[in-house]
Design an enzyme around this catalytic site. Structure first.
Site, PDB file in Angstrom:
ATOM      1  N   PHE A 196       0.888  -1.243   0.068  1.00 40.46           N
ATOM      2  CA  PHE A 196      -0.037   0.023   0.142  1.00 40.46           C
ATOM      3  C   PHE A 196       0.788   1.148   0.034  1.00 40.46           C
ATOM      4  O   PHE A 196       0.450   2.250   0.379  1.00 40.46           O
ATOM      5  CB  PHE A 196      -0.986   0.028   1.254  1.00 40.46           C
ATOM      6  CG  PHE A 196      -1.882  -1.377   1.093  1.00 40.46           C
ATOM      7  CD1 PHE A 196      -2.683  -1.587   0.202  1.00 40.46           C
ATOM      8  CD2 PHE A 196      -1.638  -2.076   2.254  1.00 40.46           C
ATOM      9  CE1 PHE A 196      -3.434  -2.862   0.259  1.00 40.46           C
ATOM     10  CE2 PHE A 196      -2.228  -3.054   2.512  1.00 40.46           C
ATOM     11  CZ  PHE A 196      -3.252  -3.694   1.443  1.00 40.46           C
ATOM     12  N   ARG A 197       2.110   1.052  -0.568  1.00 41.88           N
ATOM     13  CA  ARG A 197       2.867   2.117  -0.764  1.00 41.88           C
ATOM     14  C   ARG A 197       3.438   2.961   0.859  1.00 41.88           C
ATOM     15  O   ARG A 197       3.677   4.068   0.756  1.00 41.88           O
ATOM     16  CB  ARG A 197       2.351   3.318  -1.535  1.00 41.88           C
ATOM     17  CG  ARG A 197       2.347   2.966  -3.066  1.00 41.88           C
ATOM     18  CD  ARG A 197       1.793   3.992  -4.197  1.00 41.88           C
ATOM     19  NE  ARG A 197       1.433   3.472  -5.192  1.00 41.88           N
ATOM     20  CZ  ARG A 197       2.436   2.890  -6.288  1.00 41.88           C
ATOM     21  NH1 ARG A 197       3.622   3.185  -5.883  1.00 41.88           N
ATOM     22  NH2 ARG A 197       1.855   2.498  -7.348  1.00 41.88           N
ATOM     23  N   LEU A 198       3.339   2.113   1.580  1.00 45.94           N
ATOM     24  CA  LEU A 198       3.586   2.724   3.213  1.00 45.94           C
ATOM     25  C   LEU A 198       4.895   2.024   3.262  1.00 45.94           C
ATOM     26  O   LEU A 198       5.400   1.469   4.195  1.00 45.94           O
ATOM     27  CB  LEU A 198       2.726   1.942   3.793  1.00 45.94           C
ATOM     28  CG  LEU A 198       1.392   2.618   3.959  1.00 45.94           C
ATOM     29  CD1 LEU A 198       0.273   2.016   4.933  1.00 45.94           C
ATOM     30  CD2 LEU A 198       1.291   3.912   4.219  1.00 45.94           C
ATOM     31  N   HIS A 199       5.965   2.639   2.128  1.00 49.79           N
ATOM     32  CA  HIS A 199       7.237   2.079   2.386  1.00 49.79           C
ATOM     33  C   HIS A 199       8.054   2.500   3.425  1.00 49.79           C
ATOM     34  O   HIS A 199       7.623   3.510   4.307  1.00 49.79           O
ATOM     35  CB  HIS A 199       8.010   2.645   0.967  1.00 49.79           C
ATOM     36  CG  HIS A 199       7.168   2.551  -0.131  1.00 49.79           C
ATOM     37  ND1 HIS A 199       6.474   1.354  -0.492  1.00 49.79           N
ATOM     38  CD2 HIS A 199       6.660   3.368  -1.120  1.00 49.79           C
ATOM     39  CE1 HIS A 199       6.166   1.570  -1.801  1.00 49.79           C
ATOM     40  NE2 HIS A 199       6.096   2.823  -2.017  1.00 49.79           N
TER      41      HIS A 199
END
Ligand SMILES: Cc1cc2nc3c(=O)[nH]c(=O)nc-3n(C[C@H](O)[C@H](O)[C@H](O)COP(=O)(O)O)c2cc1C
Length: 218
Positions: A196-199
């Site tokens: 979820f692009r919560l890198h």
């Protein structure tokens, strides 16, 4: 008509898909050691040149420039690479000995950014490495006036033929303009893909003899 074919997933597809959580990849406390761990992982999956990185420099007017370079070595002192000191990057580094590097390993979805000051590697070390290179690459290092205008494609071939005759039966010495540079990291940022692009981003900044570690918003 072409039969429908199965396109196999690359070995990294599942473990390193954009949706996969890679787990705890911060396997070392010290950034150079962490880089070495990530590099080992990249070597397993990256099809070509896991040691390739983008090297950014600036010219005298402060205008940024970049190109891809191959990493030669990693040590406690930093990162080294070899090039022509009279090339565009060589002249830029002579004027402003600072650089940034960016490794992007697509296959494992990780990025490492490094910023630091640049110094020249000793002549003795450059000589030793040059001596291990293929003879044709040694001759090429003499023949190529890297980044300067090549009047026509034959000019390089003709120069190589001349040099082959000149060095016939002799060892090819290192051209004085072919040299190594060391980037001493002042900061190193590690980025890893998370679902979820919560890198995750962790940056290490040099403070005297130690490193300060901070997390950054993605
Ligand atoms: C995968 C890859 C690896 C490269 N490795 C080097 C290298 O180790 N040294 C080098 O001088 N140029 C290397 N190059 C060429 C540079 O990208 C660049 O074209 C050249 O160094 C001239 O850059 P400059 O005009 O900014 O000095 C490489 C290019 C690629 C695509």
């Amino acid at each position: 008509m072409i039969a429908k074919v199965d396109i196999p997933k690359s070995p990294s597809a599942e473990q390193y898909s954009a949706e996969a959580d890679q787990g705890d990849v911060f396997t070392a406390k010290e950034p150079l050691a962490l880089f070495a761990d990530w590099f080992e992982e990249a070597k397993k999956y990256e099809v070509n040149d896991p040691g390739a990185f983008t090297l950014a420099t600036v010219d005298a007017a402060g205008m940024p420039d970049c190109r891809v370079i191959l990493l030669k070595d990693l040590s406690e002192d930093g990162f080294s690479f070899y090039t022509n000191s009279q090339s565009t990057k060589g002249l830029q580094l002579a004027q402003r000995p600072a650089a940034a590097m960016c490794f992007f390993w697509k296959s494992i979805r990780r990025q490492v950014r490094v910023r630091g000051m640049v110094s020249e590697i000793s002549d003795a070390e450059c000589d030793a490495y040059f001596a291990t290179r293929a003879r044709m690459a040694q001759i090429g290092a003499w023949a190529s006036q890297q980044s300067r205008e090549l009047p026509d494609a034959n000019a390089l071939k003709a120069r190589i033929a001349e040099l082959e005759a000149e060095f016939d039966g002799k060892e090819v010495p290192r051209p004085p303009h072919w040299r190594g540079y060391l980037i001493t990291p002042q900061s190193m940022e590690f980025w890893v893909n998370r679902p979820f692009r919560l890198h995750d981003r962790v940056i290490y900044s040099r403070q005297d003899d130690d490193w300060r570690e901070e997390r950054l918003y993605p």
